[in-house]
Design a protein around this motif. Structure first.
Motif, PDB file in Angstrom:
ATOM      1  N   LEU A 154       0.831  -1.202   0.000  1.00 31.08           N
ATOM      2  CA  LEU A 154       0.000   0.000   0.000  1.00 31.08           C
ATOM      3  C   LEU A 154       0.865   1.252   0.000  1.00 31.08           C
ATOM      4  O   LEU A 154       0.629   2.195  -0.761  1.00 31.08           O
ATOM      5  CB  LEU A 154      -0.944  -0.003   1.205  1.00 31.08           C
ATOM      6  N   LEU A 155       1.900   1.252   0.829  1.00 32.35           N
ATOM      7  CA  LEU A 155       2.813   2.395   0.891  1.00 32.35           C
ATOM      8  C   LEU A 155       3.536   2.576  -0.443  1.00 32.35           C
ATOM      9  O   LEU A 155       3.646   3.700  -0.954  1.00 32.35           O
ATOM     10  CB  LEU A 155       3.830   2.216   2.022  1.00 32.35           C
ATOM     11  N   ARG A 156       3.991   1.494  -1.014  1.00 36.64           N
ATOM     12  CA  ARG A 156       4.717   1.575  -2.293  1.00 36.64           C
ATOM     13  C   ARG A 156       3.802   2.129  -3.394  1.00 36.64           C
ATOM     14  O   ARG A 156       4.191   3.013  -4.151  1.00 36.64           O
ATOM     15  CB  ARG A 156       5.259   0.198  -2.665  1.00 36.64           C
ATOM     16  N   ARG A 157       2.573   1.637  -3.453  1.00 37.05           N
ATOM     17  CA  ARG A 157       1.624   2.103  -4.487  1.00 37.05           C
ATOM     18  C   ARG A 157       1.264   3.578  -4.291  1.00 37.05           C
ATOM     19  O   ARG A 157       1.186   4.323  -5.258  1.00 37.05           O
ATOM     20  CB  ARG A 157       0.362   1.260  -4.473  1.00 37.05           C
ATOM     21  N   GLU A 158       1.035   3.975  -3.064  1.00 34.33           N
ATOM     22  CA  GLU A 158       0.702   5.379  -2.784  1.00 34.33           C
ATOM     23  C   GLU A 158       1.869   6.285  -3.152  1.00 34.33           C
ATOM     24  O   GLU A 158       1.677   7.350  -3.747  1.00 34.33           O
ATOM     25  CB  GLU A 158       0.319   5.563  -1.315  1.00 34.33           C
ATOM     26  N   THR A 159       3.080   5.869  -2.823  1.00 35.54           N
ATOM     27  CA  THR A 159       4.274   6.652  -3.155  1.00 35.54           C
ATOM     28  C   THR A 159       4.415   6.781  -4.667  1.00 35.54           C
ATOM     29  O   THR A 159       4.659   7.881  -5.181  1.00 35.54           O
ATOM     30  CB  THR A 159       5.531   6.011  -2.535  1.00 35.54           C
TER      31      THR A 159
END
Length: 158
Positions: A44-49
């Motif tokens: 989730l963090l990677r996709r949001e970034t």
């Protein structure tokens, strides 16, 4: 909240009530995130970034700049920019997850009339022929916005 943090509020006497409210919310959320571990799944963090960096690249395009131009002018490396955006994304996701937990725990609800009222206000200046399409498209976003606002108001009233 009864438990105040040592963090300084940055409001000034000339600040509007809305600015003061936003600062109070910022202080409360910061204090909660310091006290409560809000895990964010790595994917989730990677996709949001990635999404935030993609959006930033589009903003640069509108300014007739490339990412390389920006990095050179800012003196940053791509890795530093990615880390900066990952940090921002993490904070935003933690707030979203925290508000989601408050909404669930406090059983916060939004009525259909509240959603309609918000949409009417937002779309007041939109031509009539586009309004119905946008109402349908924006209804879920309006609902989520109202839920988050109610959760924030709940925090302010503790």
């Amino acid at each position: 909240a009864a438990n105040k943090t040592n963090e300084k509020q940055t409001t000034k006497p000339e600040d509007s009530p809305e600015q003061i409210k936003q600062e109070q919310i910022r202080v409360i959320l910061t204090a909660l995130l310091e006290k409560i571990a809000v895990p964010v799944p790595e994917l989730l963090l990677r996709r949001e970034t990635e999404q935030q960096l993609h959006h930033f690249a589009h903003q640069l395009e509108h300014l007739k700049m490339t990412m390389e131009d920006f990095l050179q002018k800012s003196g940053q490396t791509m890795e530093q920019l990615q880390q900066d955006y990952a940090t921002r994304s993490l904070g935003g996701l933690q707030v979203e997850l925290l508000l989601g937990a408050i909404i669930a725990k406090e059983n916060i609800k939004v009525s259909e009339s509240e959603v309609v009222e918000l949409l009417e206000t937002r779309l007041a200046n939109v031509p009539e022929e586009k309004r119905e399409y946008l109402k349908a498209r924006e209804a879920q976003y309006a609902h989520a916005t109202l839920l988050k606002q109610k959760a924030l108001d709940h925090l302010l009233n503790l």
